[in-house]
Design an enzyme around this catalytic site. Sequence first.
Site, PDB file in Angstrom:
ATOM      1  N   ALA A  22       0.800  -1.223   0.000  1.00  0.00           N
ATOM      2  CA  ALA A  22       0.000   0.000   0.000  1.00  0.00           C
ATOM      3  C   ALA A  22       0.837   1.280   0.000  1.00  0.00           C
ATOM      4  CB  ALA A  22      -0.940  -0.010   1.201  1.00  0.00           C
ATOM      5  N   ILE A 104      -5.118  -3.221  -4.503  1.00  0.00           N
ATOM      6  CA  ILE A 104      -6.310  -3.451  -5.321  1.00  0.00           C
ATOM      7  C   ILE A 104      -6.658  -2.193  -6.106  1.00  0.00           C
ATOM      8  CG2 ILE A 104      -7.265  -5.221  -3.795  1.00  0.00           C
ATOM      9  CD1 ILE A 104      -9.151  -2.975  -2.700  1.00  0.00           C
ATOM     10  N   HIS A 120      -4.093 -10.036  -3.794  1.00  0.00           N
ATOM     11  CA  HIS A 120      -5.250  -9.751  -2.927  1.00  0.00           C
ATOM     12  C   HIS A 120      -6.489  -9.392  -3.748  1.00  0.00           C
ATOM     13  CE1 HIS A 120      -2.503  -8.985   0.813  1.00  0.00           C
ATOM     14  NE2 HIS A 120      -2.597 -10.246   0.480  1.00  0.00           N
ATOM     15  N   CYS A 131     -25.023 -17.473  -5.239  1.00  0.00           N
ATOM     16  CA  CYS A 131     -25.215 -18.214  -6.502  1.00  0.00           C
ATOM     17  C   CYS A 131     -24.057 -18.001  -7.481  1.00  0.00           C
ATOM     18  CB  CYS A 131     -26.540 -17.842  -7.150  1.00  0.00           C
ATOM     19  SG  CYS A 131     -26.526 -16.239  -7.961  1.00  0.00           S
ATOM     20  N   CYS A 152     -27.846  -9.474  -5.130  1.00  0.00           N
ATOM     21  CA  CYS A 152     -28.001 -10.205  -6.387  1.00  0.00           C
ATOM     22  C   CYS A 152     -29.450 -10.132  -6.876  1.00  0.00           C
ATOM     23  CB  CYS A 152     -27.600 -11.658  -6.139  1.00  0.00           C
ATOM     24  SG  CYS A 152     -27.859 -12.747  -7.531  1.00  0.00           S
ATOM     25  N   ASP A 234      11.392   8.085   1.083  1.00  0.00           N
ATOM     26  CA  ASP A 234      10.154   8.186   0.312  1.00  0.00           C
ATOM     27  C   ASP A 234      10.330   7.457  -1.022  1.00  0.00           C
ATOM     28  OD1 ASP A 234       7.452   9.601  -0.265  1.00  0.00           O
ATOM     29  OD2 ASP A 234       8.684   9.974  -2.033  1.00  0.00           O
TER      30      ASP A 234
HETATM   31  P1  OAD Z   1       0.842  -1.427   5.122  1.00  0.00           P
HETATM   32  O1  OAD Z   1      -0.043  -0.241   5.313  1.00  0.00           O
HETATM   33  O2  OAD Z   1       0.846  -2.460   6.181  1.00  0.00           O
HETATM   34  O3  OAD Z   1       2.339  -0.934   4.929  1.00  0.00           O
HETATM   35  C1  OAD Z   1       2.656   0.162   4.096  1.00  0.00           C
HETATM   36  C2  OAD Z   1       4.065   0.604   4.433  1.00  0.00           C
HETATM   37  O4  OAD Z   1       4.458   1.605   3.498  1.00  0.00           O
HETATM   38  C3  OAD Z   1       4.187   1.237   5.814  1.00  0.00           C
HETATM   39  O5  OAD Z   1       5.280   0.660   6.489  1.00  0.00           O
HETATM   40  C4  OAD Z   1       4.426   2.718   5.515  1.00  0.00           C
HETATM   41  O6  OAD Z   1       5.230   3.355   6.496  1.00  0.00           O
HETATM   42  C5  OAD Z   1       5.130   2.642   4.180  1.00  0.00           C
HETATM   43  N1  OAD Z   1       4.974   3.841   3.332  1.00  0.00           N
HETATM   44  C6  OAD Z   1       3.834   4.521   3.075  1.00  0.00           C
HETATM   45  N2  OAD Z   1       4.035   5.527   2.214  1.00  0.00           N
HETATM   46  C7  OAD Z   1       5.371   5.511   1.908  1.00  0.00           C
HETATM   47  C8  OAD Z   1       6.209   6.313   1.069  1.00  0.00           C
HETATM   48  N3  OAD Z   1       5.716   7.322   0.350  1.00  0.00           N
HETATM   49  N4  OAD Z   1       7.535   6.011   1.025  1.00  0.00           N
HETATM   50  C9  OAD Z   1       8.054   4.978   1.744  1.00  0.00           C
HETATM   51  N5  OAD Z   1       7.308   4.181   2.540  1.00  0.00           N
HETATM   52  C10 OAD Z   1       5.976   4.430   2.625  1.00  0.00           C
HETATM   53  O7  OAD Z   1       0.470  -2.034   3.684  1.00  0.00           O
HETATM   54  P2  OAD Z   1       0.695  -3.513   3.131  1.00  0.00           P
HETATM   55  O8  OAD Z   1       1.974  -4.077   3.621  1.00  0.00           O
HETATM   56  O9  OAD Z   1       0.466  -3.449   1.686  1.00  0.00           O
HETATM   57  O10 OAD Z   1      -4.800  -6.737   2.822  1.00  0.00           O
HETATM   58  O11 OAD Z   1      -0.503  -4.268   3.815  1.00  0.00           O
HETATM   59  C11 OAD Z   1      -0.723  -5.611   3.502  1.00  0.00           C
HETATM   60  C12 OAD Z   1      -2.184  -5.951   3.514  1.00  0.00           C
HETATM   61  O12 OAD Z   1      -2.782  -5.543   4.748  1.00  0.00           O
HETATM   62  C13 OAD Z   1      -3.020  -5.215   2.491  1.00  0.00           C
HETATM   63  O13 OAD Z   1      -2.923  -5.768   1.194  1.00  0.00           O
HETATM   64  C14 OAD Z   1      -4.409  -5.370   3.027  1.00  0.00           C
HETATM   65  C15 OAD Z   1      -4.138  -5.082   4.485  1.00  0.00           C
HETATM   66  O14 OAD Z   1      -4.991  -5.694   5.351  1.00  0.00           O
HETATM   67  C16 OAD Z   1      -6.084  -7.093   2.761  1.00  0.00           C
HETATM   68  O15 OAD Z   1      -6.966  -6.297   2.862  1.00  0.00           O
HETATM   69  C17 OAD Z   1      -6.311  -8.548   2.553  1.00  0.00           C
HETATM   70 ZN    ZN Z   2     -27.153 -14.680  -6.381  1.00  0.00          ZN
END
Ligand code: OAD
Ligand code: ZN
Length: 249
Positions: A22, A104, A120, A131, A152, A234
């Site tokens: 993210a 996503i 994901h 269904c 649905c 960053d």
């Molecule tokens: P996280 O929000 O856990 O981690 C994002 C990381 O990016 C954090 O450590 C931030 O500090 C860092 N960050 C943000 N902006 C930045 C920038 N401009 N430069 C450098 N670093 C930056 O996100 P994910 O690891 O993707 O899943 O999270 C994993 C999953 O948890 C997601 O896919 C989602 C969530 O629950 C589901 O919903 C199934």
């Molecule tokens: Zn249905």
Amino acid sequence: NLAQICADEIKKANNIVLLSGAGMSTNAGIPDFRGPNGIYRRQLGVNPERIFDIDYFLEDPSFFYKFHREFLQTLKNIKPTYAHKFFAALEKNGKLKGIITQNIDSLHQMAGSKNVMEIHGGIWKSFCIDCNKTWDYEESMKLVFSQEVPRCDRCGGIIKPDIVFFGEMVKHLEESQKLVKECDLLFVVGSSLVVTPAALLPRLARGKIIIVNKGETNKSYLPSNIPTLHVEQDIDEFFKAVNYHIGLD
Ligand code: OAD
Ligand code: ZN
């Protein structure tokens, strides 16, 4: 200088793979989950991780849909970041073989990347949980914005976008594992590396790993026998500096 080192690694590599999270999209205006302004830091009265919890969704889908409408609105007005475009250009020039994303938001595809594993899931398709009738993006958008919980028209079941929730299986896992095993340089960009199985993928790497992530980064799943560089800068600023030494357009 880290950008120079990273540029040299890219020049040496022939099979680069990116695992993105993210943090890759915060510069596009999409909040992450666990960063300082992350979605899971919000005070919602209940644990915000419930937004993507399948059991909670089945109990009260309106909780997810309130959040999801906000997310879909944000998506209408965003563009890929510098880093998204940088990785699209790396694929075009033949060095990058694939992107495994936990996101996503489809910004990798918007930037022009072709081989993208949305482990994901994504917002392209929705389906009835009873269904299995499916709707494409356009059709599902109409339903999401006209009903509190879209249902649905065939059986009345709840409609769910094809996003992977906690408690569900991730997608393209074998293909993703293969990509990581075969690469000689793995980038991990914008992920806290806490959510498995995505966070376990770097363990399969046999080449080098470069992590670009500010803030808390979970290192406990990382392999101990693979050279790993952690850049705490960053993402866009770092890849601009890297490209200064490479010159992709
Ligand atoms: P996280 O929000 O856990 O981690 C994002 C990381 O990016 C954090 O450590 C931030 O500090 C860092 N960050 C943000 N902006 C930045 C920038 N401009 N430069 C450098 N670093 C930056 O996100 P994910 O690891 O993707 O899943 O999270 C994993 C999953 O948890 C997601 O896919 C989602 C969530 O629950 C589901 O919903 C199934
Ligand atoms: Zn249905």
